[in-house]
Design an enzyme around this catalytic site. Structure first.
Site, mmCIF file in Angstrom:
data_model
loop_
_atom_site.group_PDB
_atom_site.id
_atom_site.type_symbol
_atom_site.label_atom_id
_atom_site.label_comp_id
_atom_site.label_asym_id
_atom_site.label_seq_id
_atom_site.Cartn_x
_atom_site.Cartn_y
_atom_site.Cartn_z
ATOM 1 N N SER A 46 0.790 -1.170 -0.104
ATOM 2 C CA SER A 46 0.047 0.036 -0.200
ATOM 3 C C SER A 46 0.807 1.222 0.098
ATOM 4 C CB SER A 46 -0.955 -0.155 1.264
ATOM 5 O OG SER A 46 -1.766 0.956 1.049
ATOM 6 N N HIS A 103 -7.494 -5.973 -0.699
ATOM 7 C CA HIS A 103 -6.238 -5.132 -0.244
ATOM 8 C C HIS A 103 -5.173 -5.613 0.800
ATOM 9 C CE1 HIS A 103 -4.051 -1.418 -0.072
ATOM 10 N NE2 HIS A 103 -4.135 -1.392 1.422
ATOM 11 N N ASP A 117 -9.185 -5.148 -4.955
ATOM 12 C CA ASP A 117 -8.588 -4.080 -4.155
ATOM 13 C C ASP A 117 -9.296 -2.904 -4.303
ATOM 14 O OD1 ASP A 117 -6.968 -2.407 -2.614
ATOM 15 O OD2 ASP A 117 -5.002 -3.375 -2.969
#
Length: 431
Positions: free
Chosen positions: A168, A394, A366
């Protein structure tokens, strides 16, 4: 390329069979794309999933003094064997902090893993501080950490991280770090690829963004705390920044709870759960009745064990800074677009790291960091090994994402051995 991108999105979100039905005129391009993605599809479909390794004991820990009054907490887990490989784990957020199980993506008998709480979060101090909390300073922090970790080596300045794993926001930081200090890193693993561009930030925090479209009831509650402007896509984000950075304790606490709820709900869109029933008028959010059905036999249920908690949900277990410093830091970096000079910086500077073996693991479902960014990198970075996982979300604890990450760290060991052998052969040839 445009046709491939359309088919790619359809393929990832609808699955193989439905993708062919939805894109009949693009069948030729789709087949080409499918051939490229077929190893990924096979991996995601496997029932023989890899899981996390046991969490290793702490070998060392401490605080690293850097600039602007920040002291960064770090710890080292894994093996103390002299031939161990050294990895750096970069957490997301920004502001999520590191947890012991982050080291469990690596074999504890082969690796020593360095976990770092970035500025203002986790156990680093001062908690929630925005002073000097900018990407260029974070990159320098990572270099300071590298030299500290290898301080007892014969040539500490020339020692490299054998692997940097970032997910991320951590993927953004990993790419920026590698581009700023390409000689410091031997291999990279990315998860949930993000470049902190306006379109990615608007996806999550704009009323016209994809997340608001997918979760309109959740967006409505999230946006209701601030003044909205339909002509300004940044209005909600700017409003939260004012609440989180300048509000009183009660205001900040309400903003923190709302922010965490929003991100958690968006992340959870990838999880199959019982239906949500919406009843009553929609003119007042307090009159909306949200209730789950009693039917527990949902299709394709996922094990709601602790191992599947999202990174964001795990952050809630931290001792609170008005709830958590993560919303403030995430908002801070989002408002400033990651503190990059140009939005295209990470793409424009790819030539600096194309020689570094890199694996990117990306969930096709995601909703925090949509797969388009990963595919854009792949489109202009042919050396990148992109592992697209249809249906996965995610979270790094999504079973299929976890499988690919653990498999990747194991495979990196083999690649590092080959890189070492190649270096020895080159040295021998020169002699």
């Amino acid at each position: 390329m445009h046709k491939l991108l359309i088919c790619f999105i359809t393929f990832m979100f609808l699955g193989v069979g439905n993708a062919w039905k939805q894109c009949p005129t693009l069948l030729s391009s789709s087949k080409k794309l499918a051939r490229k993605l077929s190893p990924v599809v096979a991996a995601a479909a496997s029932t023989d999933r890899r899981t996390l390794y046991p969490v290793a004991e702490v070998l060392d820990h401490g605080y690293l003094k850097v600039t602007d009054g920040h002291e960064l907490y770090y710890e080292i887990r894994g093996t103390s064997k002299p031939d161990a490989r050294t990895a750096l784990f970069l957490h997301g957020g920004p502001g999520a902090g590191c947890f012991p199980r982050h080291a469990a993506f690596f074999n504890p008998t082969k690796w020593r893993v360095v976990l770092l709480d970035q500025r203002g979060c986790g156990r680093s101090i001062p908690c929630g501080s925005l002073i000097g909390n900018e990407t260029p300073n974070l990159l320098q922090d990572l270099e300071t950490l590298r030299k500290h970790i290898f301080k007892n080596s014969i040539h500490p300045d020339s020692q490299q991280w054998d692997c940097v794993l970032g997910g991320s926001w951590g993927s953004t930081l990993a790419l920026a770090y590698a581009q700023a200090f390409p000689c410091a890193i031997r291999t990279i693993i990315l998860r949930g690829v993000c470049a902190m561009r306006t379109k990615e930030i608007h996806w999550l925090f704009s009323p016209m963004g994809g997340a608001a479209t997918l979760a309109p009831h959740a967006w409505r509650d999230f946006a209701s705390l601030v003044k909205q402007d339909e002509n300004n896509e940044d209005a909600v984000l700017d409003g939260y920044y004012q609440m989180l950075a300048n509000g009183d304790d009660d205001t900040r606490a309400r903003a923190v709870r709302s922010w965490m709820t929003w991100e958690s709900q968006v992340s959870a869109l990838a999880i199959r759960r019982p239906a949500i029933l919406l009843t009553g008028p929609i003119d007042n959010k307090n009159q909306i009745n949200l209730s789950r059905t009693s039917n527990k036999k949902t299709a394709n249920p996922l094990n709601p064990s602790a191992a599947y908690l999202t990174e964001l949900e795990a952050t809630n277990q931290r001792p609170p800074y008005k709830g958590s410093p993560q919303p403030l830091l995430t908002c801070h970096y989002s408002v400033h677009r990651g503190f990059f000079d140009q939005e295209s910086d990470l793409f424009a500077n790819l030539h600096r790291i194309q020689h570094i073996p890199t694996i990117a693991v990306q969930g096709g479902n995601d909703h925090i960091c949509p797969p388009t960014t990963a595919f854009e990198f792949y489109s202009i970075w042919p050396e990148l090994e992109l592992r697209l996982v249809p249906g996965a979300g995610h979270s790094q604890y999504d079973p299929d994402i976890m499988h690919e990450l653990v498999s990747s760290t194991d495979e990196i060991l083999t690649r590092l051995k080959k890189m070492d052998d190649d270096d020895i052969n080159k040295a021998t040839t020169k002699k």
